[in-house]
Design a protein around this motif. Structure first.
Motif, PDB file in Angstrom:
ATOM      1  N   VAL A  81       0.848  -1.193   0.000  1.00  0.00           N
ATOM      2  CA  VAL A  81       0.000   0.000   0.000  1.00  0.00           C
ATOM      3  C   VAL A  81       0.880   1.240   0.000  1.00  0.00           C
ATOM      4  CG1 VAL A  81      -0.215  -0.090   2.524  1.00  0.00           C
ATOM      5  CG2 VAL A  81      -1.897   1.193   1.179  1.00  0.00           C
ATOM      6  N   GLY A  82       0.488   2.235  -0.788  1.00  0.00           N
ATOM      7  CA  GLY A  82       1.260   3.462  -0.914  1.00  0.00           C
ATOM      8  C   GLY A  82       0.890   4.498   0.137  1.00  0.00           C
ATOM      9  N   PRO A  83       1.598   5.626   0.140  1.00  0.00           N
ATOM     10  CA  PRO A  83       1.367   6.685   1.140  1.00  0.00           C
ATOM     11  C   PRO A  83      -0.053   7.238   1.109  1.00  0.00           C
ATOM     12  CG  PRO A  83       3.437   7.046  -0.028  1.00  0.00           C
ATOM     13  CD  PRO A  83       2.731   5.951  -0.744  1.00  0.00           C
ATOM     14  N   THR A  84      -0.708   7.191  -0.047  1.00  0.00           N
ATOM     15  CA  THR A  84      -2.064   7.716  -0.148  1.00  0.00           C
ATOM     16  C   THR A  84      -3.125   6.641   0.082  1.00  0.00           C
ATOM     17  OG1 THR A  84      -2.125   7.338  -2.553  1.00  0.00           O
ATOM     18  CG2 THR A  84      -1.294   9.480  -1.780  1.00  0.00           C
ATOM     19  N   GLY A  85      -2.691   5.427   0.422  1.00  0.00           N
ATOM     20  CA  GLY A  85      -3.629   4.334   0.675  1.00  0.00           C
ATOM     21  C   GLY A  85      -3.948   3.493  -0.531  1.00  0.00           C
ATOM     22  N   ASP A  86      -3.264   3.747  -1.656  1.00  0.00           N
ATOM     23  CA  ASP A  86      -3.513   2.954  -2.871  1.00  0.00           C
ATOM     24  C   ASP A  86      -2.889   1.570  -2.726  1.00  0.00           C
ATOM     25  OD1 ASP A  86      -1.027   4.603  -3.080  1.00  0.00           O
ATOM     26  OD2 ASP A  86      -0.723   3.357  -4.862  1.00  0.00           O
ATOM     27  N   VAL A  87      -3.671   0.549  -3.033  1.00  0.00           N
ATOM     28  CA  VAL A  87      -3.255  -0.842  -2.842  1.00  0.00           C
ATOM     29  C   VAL A  87      -2.893  -1.478  -4.178  1.00  0.00           C
ATOM     30  CG1 VAL A  87      -4.033  -3.134  -2.086  1.00  0.00           C
ATOM     31  CG2 VAL A  87      -4.663  -1.102  -0.769  1.00  0.00           C
ATOM     32  N   ALA A  88      -1.819  -2.248  -4.179  1.00  0.00           N
ATOM     33  CA  ALA A  88      -1.405  -3.008  -5.362  1.00  0.00           C
ATOM     34  C   ALA A  88      -1.249  -4.475  -4.990  1.00  0.00           C
ATOM     35  CB  ALA A  88      -0.095  -2.468  -5.927  1.00  0.00           C
ATOM     36  N   LEU A  89      -1.676  -5.365  -5.893  1.00  0.00           N
ATOM     37  CA  LEU A  89      -1.532  -6.809  -5.719  1.00  0.00           C
ATOM     38  C   LEU A  89      -0.539  -7.340  -6.735  1.00  0.00           C
ATOM     39  CD1 LEU A  89      -5.293  -7.886  -5.406  1.00  0.00           C
ATOM     40  CD2 LEU A  89      -3.738  -7.152  -3.572  1.00  0.00           C
ATOM     41  N   PHE A  90       0.230  -8.346  -6.316  1.00  0.00           N
ATOM     42  CA  PHE A  90       1.240  -8.956  -7.180  1.00  0.00           C
ATOM     43  C   PHE A  90       1.029 -10.465  -7.206  1.00  0.00           C
ATOM     44  CE2 PHE A  90       2.869  -5.028  -5.561  1.00  0.00           C
ATOM     45  CZ  PHE A  90       3.652  -4.481  -6.572  1.00  0.00           C
ATOM     46  N   PHE A  91       0.596 -10.978  -8.359  1.00  0.00           N
ATOM     47  CA  PHE A  91       0.444 -12.406  -8.556  1.00  0.00           C
ATOM     48  C   PHE A  91       1.634 -12.916  -9.369  1.00  0.00           C
ATOM     49  CE2 PHE A  91      -3.855 -10.949  -7.879  1.00  0.00           C
ATOM     50  CZ  PHE A  91      -4.502 -11.981  -7.227  1.00  0.00           C
TER      51      PHE A  91
END
Length: 528
Positions: A222-232
């Motif tokens: 999760v980034g500083p602004t709360g944006d979430v990324a998933l890695f498969f």
């Protein structure tokens, strides 16, 4: 819950005088050394060996076929059925065996960081180090949670109890059995601790969809602004490396779930590969190997007790287990919002997939179901050229339900939350393995960061004409010439031949899926 008979026998076992419940890390470490199960290294971590089994035993994993699950499980070579009678016979034998042990260790905790969806579990182990592993990998309760803890699934781990294949109705001395009726995982004949972790993940992959929650074999940050990324991505694709970002906080490195509220980690720790580990390449993992961590099958210098991470004499699958709080750059609790970006990672040794491509929903579902990467020549005996490897949903061994059930959950969420999905090839460019070269990590990082930061949303794309993938015409800090794989090959005809060969492997693999919407095949797969 368990039937009355299994509840009574388990309850009787847990009331025995040999039970040591919820020991803290310090006492477990003392027990491990006292019982000569492992040694203390100069990092403070415990080092153990797992005997002849240095990895999971997928051919010895079974699901009990009863009326509760009979019409739900995707039965086959991955989800092998076993009869309730065979399970109960082995269960009784394991209970009697455990009762006779001088000491038994019990850990109570949870799978799932979100209290609304977590599964209360208890883990009963013959070895102290297996209990330390469970303590570090699952979610540890606070005092109030422990006081009110009531296990809804139990793991019984008896590594020294070996099945008799002829008498007990199994394939070998090793067995990993999941009974959803009795809410029990039964493990015997192997010392490999990862069986506990993955059995509970399999349980969650069955239970969570019933609650409208999407279980995922992926890492997340999760980034500083709360944006979430998933890695498969499968092993060797760079999932751990790319999800560990100094500018983003780690939610978890392996098992997550996506609820109507957002993403949460299923685990409370990490189980990282550590072959060829170095502080330069993986500083967070390297520094996490400290007091309370468990090193599996790592060769240790007898004189100075220093682990040799480059020594793969016992296995290439050397591992370290540690709690999430051994990493400083994490989010606690391991809960975040809805993902904005999903990255599918592949290490294409054929050298024909683009280093980054933006996927439509249909393409995302197709590639999710495919779960493609490739083995490289020389990595295994008999592998002399790149071999395509497919694992449905990037985690086929742990999916009790049909793969399409999980793909539909992915597609529904892409629509609902407007998620951007990218396919990132961390493999070869300019030719296949042995001819081309592997994509530079700095370029891959730049592409992933551009995708996560939204820099590629408005960048024009060009459609690659074999897989139908949409390739950005430019990515910040990446040479334009690298973006279309065909342009990196000297021999264009060789490129097309290799690409068509891989496309055919995708089609052939996809034939095993049933109930797939025609649109996914038509709009998501290769076009040539």
């Amino acid at each position: 819950m368990e039937t009355l008979a299994t509840f009574d026998t388990l309850n009787s076992l847990l009331k025995g005088e040999n039970i040591l419940e919820q020991l803290p890390v310090s006492q477990l470490v003392e027990k491990i050394i006292e019982r000569k199960e492992g040694i203390l290294t100069n990092t403070g971590a415990i080092s153990v060996k797992t005997g002849k089994y240095t990895g999971r035993s997928p051919k010895d994993k079974y699901i009990v076929r009863d009326l509760i699950v009979d019409d739900k499980i995707d039965w086959g070579p991955i989800n092998q059925p076993i009869s309730p009678k065979i399970f109960l016979q082995l269960y009784d034998k394991v209970i009697e065996y455990l009762k006779d042990q001088k000491e038994l260790f019990v850990f109570k905790g949870f799978a799932g960081a979100d209290p609304e969806y977590r599964l209360p579990i208890q883990v009963v182990t013959e070895y102290a180090w297996h209990n330390l592993f469970a303590h570090q990998l699952f979610i540890r309760p606070n005092e109030e949670e422990l006081a009110n803890h009531k296990a809804e699934f139990s793991v019984l781990f008896a590594p020294k109890f070996k099945a008799n294949a002829e008498i007990d109705g199994v394939r070998s001395e090793t067995f990993i059995m999941i009974s959803f009726e009795h809410r029990i995982v039964l493990i015997g004949g192997t010392e490999y601790a990862g069986e506990m972790k993955k059995a509970i993940f399999s349980v969650m992959n069955y239970l969570l969809p019933e609650k409208g929650v999407f279980p995922m074999h992926c890492s997340a940050n999760v980034g500083p602004t709360g944006d979430v990324a998933l890695f498969f991505g499968l092993s060797g694709t760079g999932k751990t490396t790319l999800s560990n970002d100094a500018n983003r906080k780690l939610i978890g490195d392996d098992e997550h779930a996506w609820s109507p509220k957002g993403v949460f980690n299923i685990e409370g720790g990490c189980y990282a590969k550590c072959i060829n580990l170095s502080k330069e390449k993986e500083p967070q993992i390297y520094d996490a190997i400290s007091y309370g961590s468990v090193l599996e099958n790592v060769i240790v210098n007898e004189r100075n007790r220093e682990p040799d991470f480059d020594d793969g004499r016992l296995t290439e699958n050397t591992r370290v287990a540690y709690p999430l709080h051994h990493i400083t750059n994490i989010i606690q609790p391991s809960i975040a919002g809805h993902p904005e970006t999903i990255i599918f990672l592949t290490a294409d040794a054929f050298g024909v997939l683009p280093p980054i491509a933006k996927l439509t929903k249909e393409q995302a579902m197709y590639h999710f179901l495919s779960g493609y990467t490739s083995k490289m020549a020389g990595t295994e005996r008999g592998v002399t050229k790149p071999e395509a490897t497919f694992s449905a949903c990037y985690g086929a061994p742990f999916l009790p339900l049909p793969a399409m059930r999980y793909a539909e959950m992915l597609g529904e969420r892409i629509d609902r939350y407007g998620v951007d999905v990218y396919l990132v090839n961390t493999g070869w460019t300019g030719g296949p393995y042995g001819v081309g070269k592997r994509m530079e990590l700095s370029y891959t990082r730049a592409m992933v960061q551009a995708a996560i930061h939204g820099s590629l949303k408005d960048v024009p794309t060009e459609k690659e004409n074999i897989f139908g993938l949409n390739i950005p015409i430019s990515v910040p800090n990446v040479p334009d010439a690298l973006l279309n794989p065909e342009n990196t090959w000297d021999n264009k005809e060789a490129y097309r031949q290799s690409a068509k060969e891989l496309a055919e492997k995708f089609r052939s693999n996809f034939e095993k899926f049933t109930g797939v919407h025609e649109q996914i095949i038509k709009l998501g797969g290769p076009i040539e």
